[in-house]
Scaffold this motif. Structure first.
Motif, PDB file in Angstrom:
ATOM      1  N   VAL A  18       0.843  -1.157  -0.072  1.00  0.00           N
ATOM      2  CA  VAL A  18       0.046   0.120   0.040  1.00  0.00           C
ATOM      3  C   VAL A  18       0.796   1.306   0.000  1.00  0.00           C
ATOM      4  CG1 VAL A  18      -1.645   1.391   1.416  1.00  0.00           C
ATOM      5  CG2 VAL A  18      -1.941  -1.288   1.077  1.00  0.00           C
ATOM      6  N   TYR A 126      -5.406   1.431   4.662  1.00  0.00           N
ATOM      7  CA  TYR A 126      -6.202   2.569   3.769  1.00  0.00           C
ATOM      8  C   TYR A 126      -6.575   3.518   4.991  1.00  0.00           C
ATOM      9  CZ  TYR A 126      -4.956   1.269  -0.753  1.00  0.00           C
ATOM     10  OH  TYR A 126      -3.998   1.035  -1.950  1.00  0.00           O
ATOM     11  N   TYR A 168      -9.594   6.231  -1.696  1.00  0.00           N
ATOM     12  CA  TYR A 168      -9.436   5.024  -0.510  1.00  0.00           C
ATOM     13  C   TYR A 168     -10.499   5.264   0.353  1.00  0.00           C
ATOM     14  CZ  TYR A 168      -4.466   6.293  -2.041  1.00  0.00           C
ATOM     15  OH  TYR A 168      -3.230   6.256  -2.948  1.00  0.00           O
TER      16      TYR A 168
END
Length: 410
Positions: A18, A126, A168
């Motif tokens: 990520v 996230y 996100y």
């Protein structure tokens, strides 16, 4: 192997992936961060992710996956197109990055079992990114909502653009709603994620993310409609609330949707259409049509392409477009063939969100959050390992020698 057998360190690997896909270009941060430093951090995160995944899976046990096979073919196509160096040596560097990215996914595929483990990793990572956005908004509201971006929310601590933040927020909101409907999390924990995410999404004024969230959730909840009473209740209340909001706040919602733009600017998608027309009109050789000009920064003539299909056509040619389309079609087809379940609903949400966002966002042809979303979908659609192991056929009792039979006398 069940989701509970997935090692905790796999979550760290996912977090590093990520971090790698957050990018290095965006708004000005409160503390100026040199782009070279950001690139060093993101590339270091990818190398660390690959190293940890390799340490976890030293014996290189992987699970066959049509998704990863097609992604590997896309990598090969990217290397072929980048070898001509039309996009410079940076194209080869991006190929190395994509190679490590795909390699890490192959190593993690050992733990894809149709469970929700990677969904939870996805939400946690996230949500942490959105936490940094919220912290930047609290510390310096002016830097977090600059005039340069029309007052839209950006990353003030890490250079994130409004579309990134909106993406996100929309993705983890949709996944968390589905977990609540499937009774895999409690409402209090879900509210902690959903409420701030929706607030941040609203502050970004990101239309694509909002439409992706609404349409993706509608399709996902629709897949549960016949088997889940909670899904039916949520769908009914959502429709009623939407109707009331549209009637009472129609003008406010329209103003938010238009973001102060003229009808002409809105109709050509904030100038995107001009870039797309120029890209399609540009002369190309047969090789460029088939394989593109190599991995680049997803721009044309110095302007962002902001369309996954045209970006792939520019960089990986028609071959890349066909492979990306095959990835979406295969994942969507498998999802439709699976029986109704929470995992299937989450996969449908992620696939549909990526398909919708691909029209105004680039990223399906390179290491990006969109490929991570599709990877989670592929993990959700994987068949549990136990189900793939053929059962040992039962030997009829008459074929068992009398001396091998267990006594029936207790």
């Amino acid at each position: 192997m069940g989701a509970d057998h997935t090692p905790k360190i796999a979550g760290t690997v996912w977090g590093l992936l990520v971090l790698n896909t957050l990018g290095s270009a965006g708004a000005k941060t409160i503390v100026p961060l040199p782009r070279s430093l950001i690139q060093l951090v993101t590339m270091g995160a990818l190398i660390a992710a690959f190293t940890l995944a390799l340490a976890l899976n030293v014996r290189l046990r992987i699970r066959p996956s049509a998704f990863l096979f097609l992604l590997t073919l896309l990598l090969v196509s990217s290397v072929i197109s980048s070898a001509h160096l039309e996009s410079g040596f940076g194209a080869l560097f991006r190929c190395v990055r994509l190679t490590l990215f795909v390699g890490t996914l192959w190593l993690l595929s050992r733990w894809w079992d149709g469970g929700l483990t990677f969904v939870r990793h996805h939400i946690r990572m996230y949500f942490a990114v959105l936490g940094s956005v919220a912290a930047g908004l609290v510390v310096s509201p002016g830097a977090a909502m600059p005039d340069l971006y029309g007052g839209r929310l950006v990353g003030a601590l890490w250079p994130l653009t409004p579309p990134q933040i909106g993406q996100y927020a929309a993705v983890i909101t949709g996944l968390t709603v589905l977990l609540v409907l499937g009774r895999r999390t409690d409402r209090t924990s879900a509210a902690v994620v959903i409420v701030p995410s929706i607030v941040l999404l609203a502050l970004t004024h990101t239309r694509t993310a909002t439409l992706g969230l609404l349409i993706g959730l509608a399709l996902a909840i629709g897949s549960l409609f016949l088997t889940s009473a909670a899904a039916r209740r949520f769908f009914t209340w959502a429709v009623l609330c939407s109707a009331v909001a549209a009637a009472a706040l129609g003008s406010v919602l329209e103003a938010w949707f238009l973001r102060g733009q003229s009808q002409e600017n809105f109709s050509n998608l904030t100038g995107r259409a001009k870039v797309w027309d120029a890209l399609l009109a540009a002369p190309r050789s047969t090789s460029e049509q088939l394989f593109g000009v190599g991995l680049g920064d997803k721009s044309f003539g110095g302007l962002p392409i902001d369309n996954s299909w045209l970006a792939v056509y520019q960089e990986q040619g028609l071959t890349g477009v066909a492979l990306v389309a095959a990835i979406i079609i295969v994942l969507g087809g498998v999802a439709l063939l699976r029986p109704p379940s929470l995992s299937r609903a989450c996969a449908i949400f992620l696939i549909s969100y990526c398909a919708i966002a691909s029209y105004t966002e680039a990223g399906l042809g390179d290491a990006s959050p969109y490929l991570l979303h599709l990877t989670v979908a592929a993990a959700l659609l994987a068949t549990p390992a136990e189900a793939t192991t053929p059962a040992t056929p039962e030997v009829p009792r008459r074929h068992i020698p009398h001396w091998a039979r267990r006594s029936e006398v207790t």
